[in-house]
Scaffold this motif. Structure first.
Motif, PDB file in Angstrom:
ATOM      1  N   LYS A  74       9.369   7.552 -37.352  1.00  0.00           N
ATOM      2  CA  LYS A  74      10.706   8.067 -37.076  1.00  0.00           C
ATOM      3  C   LYS A  74      11.784   7.012 -37.371  1.00  0.00           C
ATOM      4  CE  LYS A  74      13.597   9.930 -33.341  1.00  0.00           C
ATOM      5  NZ  LYS A  74      14.084  11.104 -34.102  1.00  0.00           N
ATOM      6  N   ALA A  75      11.527   5.758 -37.014  1.00  0.00           N
ATOM      7  CA  ALA A  75      12.541   4.707 -37.170  1.00  0.00           C
ATOM      8  C   ALA A  75      12.737   4.298 -38.620  1.00  0.00           C
ATOM      9  CB  ALA A  75      12.156   3.490 -36.338  1.00  0.00           C
ATOM     10  N   GLN A  76      11.698   4.454 -39.450  1.00  0.00           N
ATOM     11  CA  GLN A  76      11.768   4.084 -40.868  1.00  0.00           C
ATOM     12  C   GLN A  76      12.260   2.640 -41.071  1.00  0.00           C
ATOM     13  OE1 GLN A  76      10.800   5.951 -43.843  1.00  0.00           O
ATOM     14  NE2 GLN A  76       9.633   6.758 -42.105  1.00  0.00           N
ATOM     15  N   GLY A  77      11.759   1.740 -40.207  1.00  0.00           N
ATOM     16  CA  GLY A  77      12.068   0.321 -40.355  1.00  0.00           C
ATOM     17  C   GLY A  77      13.315  -0.156 -39.639  1.00  0.00           C
ATOM     18  N   ASP A  78      14.112   0.753 -39.090  1.00  0.00           N
ATOM     19  CA  ASP A  78      15.323   0.368 -38.365  1.00  0.00           C
ATOM     20  C   ASP A  78      15.022   0.363 -36.866  1.00  0.00           C
ATOM     21  OD1 ASP A  78      17.800  -0.115 -37.327  1.00  0.00           O
ATOM     22  OD2 ASP A  78      18.726   1.744 -38.061  1.00  0.00           O
ATOM     23  N   TRP A  79      14.801  -0.831 -36.316  1.00  0.00           N
ATOM     24  CA  TRP A  79      14.431  -0.968 -34.909  1.00  0.00           C
ATOM     25  C   TRP A  79      15.600  -1.458 -34.060  1.00  0.00           C
ATOM     26  CZ3 TRP A  79       9.044  -3.874 -35.341  1.00  0.00           C
ATOM     27  CH2 TRP A  79       8.142  -3.059 -36.036  1.00  0.00           C
ATOM     28  N   THR A  80      16.814  -1.322 -34.560  1.00  0.00           N
ATOM     29  CA  THR A  80      17.979  -1.899 -33.882  1.00  0.00           C
ATOM     30  C   THR A  80      18.582  -0.980 -32.827  1.00  0.00           C
ATOM     31  OG1 THR A  80      19.463  -1.057 -35.610  1.00  0.00           O
ATOM     32  CG2 THR A  80      18.550  -3.277 -35.908  1.00  0.00           C
ATOM     33  N   GLY A  81      18.223   0.280 -32.821  1.00  0.00           N
ATOM     34  CA  GLY A  81      18.846   1.237 -31.904  1.00  0.00           C
ATOM     35  C   GLY A  81      18.490   0.976 -30.449  1.00  0.00           C
ATOM     36  N   MET A  82      19.354   1.466 -29.548  1.00  0.00           N
ATOM     37  CA  MET A  82      19.132   1.352 -28.106  1.00  0.00           C
ATOM     38  C   MET A  82      18.615   2.679 -27.561  1.00  0.00           C
ATOM     39  SD  MET A  82      20.069  -1.789 -27.458  1.00  0.00           S
ATOM     40  CE  MET A  82      20.339  -1.856 -25.685  1.00  0.00           C
ATOM     41  N   VAL A  83      17.670   2.594 -26.632  1.00  0.00           N
ATOM     42  CA  VAL A  83      17.082   3.781 -26.011  1.00  0.00           C
ATOM     43  C   VAL A  83      17.241   3.648 -24.505  1.00  0.00           C
ATOM     44  CG1 VAL A  83      15.050   5.251 -25.840  1.00  0.00           C
ATOM     45  CG2 VAL A  83      15.399   3.864 -27.905  1.00  0.00           C
ATOM     46  N   GLN A 188       2.949   3.460 -42.008  1.00  0.00           N
ATOM     47  CA  GLN A 188       4.299   3.693 -41.485  1.00  0.00           C
ATOM     48  C   GLN A 188       5.091   2.386 -41.483  1.00  0.00           C
ATOM     49  OE1 GLN A 188       4.745   6.884 -41.415  1.00  0.00           O
ATOM     50  NE2 GLN A 188       2.536   6.944 -41.778  1.00  0.00           N
ATOM     51  N   PRO A 189       6.395   2.453 -41.779  1.00  0.00           N
ATOM     52  CA  PRO A 189       7.212   1.239 -41.920  1.00  0.00           C
ATOM     53  C   PRO A 189       7.166   0.344 -40.676  1.00  0.00           C
ATOM     54  CG  PRO A 189       8.419   3.157 -42.717  1.00  0.00           C
ATOM     55  CD  PRO A 189       7.182   3.683 -42.045  1.00  0.00           C
ATOM     56  N   GLY A 190       6.710  -0.875 -40.857  1.00  0.00           N
ATOM     57  CA  GLY A 190       6.709  -1.857 -39.773  1.00  0.00           C
ATOM     58  C   GLY A 190       5.486  -1.832 -38.888  1.00  0.00           C
TER      59      GLY A 190
END
Length: 437
Positions: A74-83, A188-190
């Protein structure tokens, strides 16, 4: 004497049938302290050795491989978001005595921290948050996504009821299915970076938690100073519950050969590590490289249908593959068959497969892998069908493009003339119906 000989012959024939019906001895070590295992080539997905690999068992925390794989997808390599941590993420674990990192309701956590907490600290609260992230709703939405992915992968012995692995009657998988899940997740990315990380991870304070949290991977087989250290293991996930007992899944590599190894229901932690080592030592001494299986041109033909009618035959080629083969086996022990539908409907996904089957021996499992067949000549087939009339329209088809244009124009003029004529007739009738003033 003739009757006795005849009876003996019948008995011998029956005995031969019984002997032939007995299953061949399974390839690979026979473990006693571990219920089931599967060794799979990570590159091709070929099963090399196994014991009870399809038996449905409780997976414990190796469940998190699916949770993490879906989050990385789901993130496609972008792990910067806040949850944001929900009430359910925290309080659904009350009374379970499960591993966690003390997340708090309303805490805002970077996705990267949740991934490493789930992987390295095996944090069930972090896995809950990831499930909500995956499902874009509740934990159950995330679990539904896990089961949907299992169905998409074609897994026959897997059903999840949570994202972390706490034992439940409706939460089960098999060694083979888990190997398939890890093989998918590695794409999957990462994910591989996450799965193989061996360095301490530092989680900074958050809006609700002023302390810094530290995560270290917990597999003794990846700790150089441990008596269980196994240098071929690149990444792994361990699991335990009272019901599941000890479980383990890893990616290992030696001399370019990458293997996935899964063990389930080991009696003790020491048994788990000893059996994993036994399996990996066996694997890397039995398979030392890959054998190329040549491509096969014109492996199959399939009828193509589109626009309501048949378009012709499409050639399908087998692409070839590289497979690890044990001593005593070579390319001649690999057979090719095809798995394809009766016809291909243009515009749909082509579900046509080359099936490579290794006819195993005492050292290697008899097993198959499927790779997509490659179509040849589709463009030519489509070009040859352009402008062709559907059979049902042949009697009324125009002679050509110009006739079609002229026919359409003539039809339009005729329709316009008819409309004018009918309007005039209506006007005349209306005028005649008016009373004389």
């Amino acid at each position: 004497m003739r009757g006795i000989a005849k009876a003996f012959g019948a008995f011998a024939a029956a005995l031969a049938l019984v002997v032939l019906a007995l299953p061949a001895r399974a390839a690979g070590p026979q473990l006693t302290a571990t219920r089931a295992y599967c060794i799979m080539d990570a590159a091709s997905g070929l099963v090399l050795a196994q014991q009870n690999m399809d038996e449905e068992l409780h997976p414990a925390s190796i469940t998190k491989v699916m949770t993490l794989g879906l989050a990385c997808e789901k993130a496609q390599g972008d792990w910067t978001g806040m949850v944001t941590v929900s009430h359910e993420d925290v309080y659904s674990l009350v009374g379970t005595d499960s591993s966690h990192i003390a997340l708090l309701e309303g805490e805002q956590v970077p996705l990267e921290d949740l991934l490493y907490a789930t992987m390295m600290a095996s944090a069930n609260d972090a896995a809950n948050v990831l499930a909500e992230y995956i499902g874009e709703g509740t934990i159950q939405d995330g679990v539904d996504a896990m089961n949907a992915k299992a169905a998409q992968l074609g897994l026959q012995h897997t059903h999840f009821s949570n994202p972390h692995g706490i034992s439940d009657e409706e939460h089960y998988t098999s060694c083979y299915d888990m190997a398939r899940i890890l093989r998918w997740a590695l794409d999957q990315p990462g994910f591989e970076q996450l799965f193989t990380n061996n360095e301490m991870y530092i989680m900074q304070p958050t809006n609700h938690q002023p302390v810094t949290r530290y995560f270290s991977q917990q597999d003794s087989m990846r700790v150089g100073s441990s008596m269980f250290y196994e240098p071929t293991i690149l990444g792994s996930k361990i699991g335990y519950t009272d019901i599941a007992r000890q479980t383990y899944i890893c990616l290992a590599e030696k001399d370019g050969l990458r293997l996935i190894c899964v063990v389930m229901r080991s009696d003790s932690r020491a048994d788990r590590y000893a059996d994993v080592r036994t399996l990996l030592e066996y694997a890397f001494s039995t398979w030392t490289g890959y054998t190329a299986i040549d491509p096969a041109q014109n492996a199959a033909q399939i009828s193509v249908r589109g626009g309501g009618g048949p378009l012709g035959q499409l050639t399908l080629n087998a692409p070839g593959i590289r497979l690890p083969l044990a001593a005593g086996l070579d390319a001649g022990n690999v057979t090719l068959s095809v798995d394809l539908p009766e016809e291909y409907i243009l515009g749909e996904e082509l579900e046509a497969w080359a099936v490579y089957t290794v006819q195993g021996n005492a050292y290697q499992e008899t097993a198959s892998v499927r790779v997509p067949l490659q179509p040849e000549g589709l463009d030519a087939l489509l070009a040859g069908s352009r402008g062709a009339a559907h059979p049902a329209a042949e009697d009324v088809a125009p002679a050509g493009h110009l006739a079609l244009v002229l026919g359409t124009a003539a039809a339009g003029m005729l329709a316009m003339g008819a409309a004018v004529f009918l309007w005039g007739r209506k006007s005349i009738r209306t005028d005649r119906a008016k009373p004389v003033e």
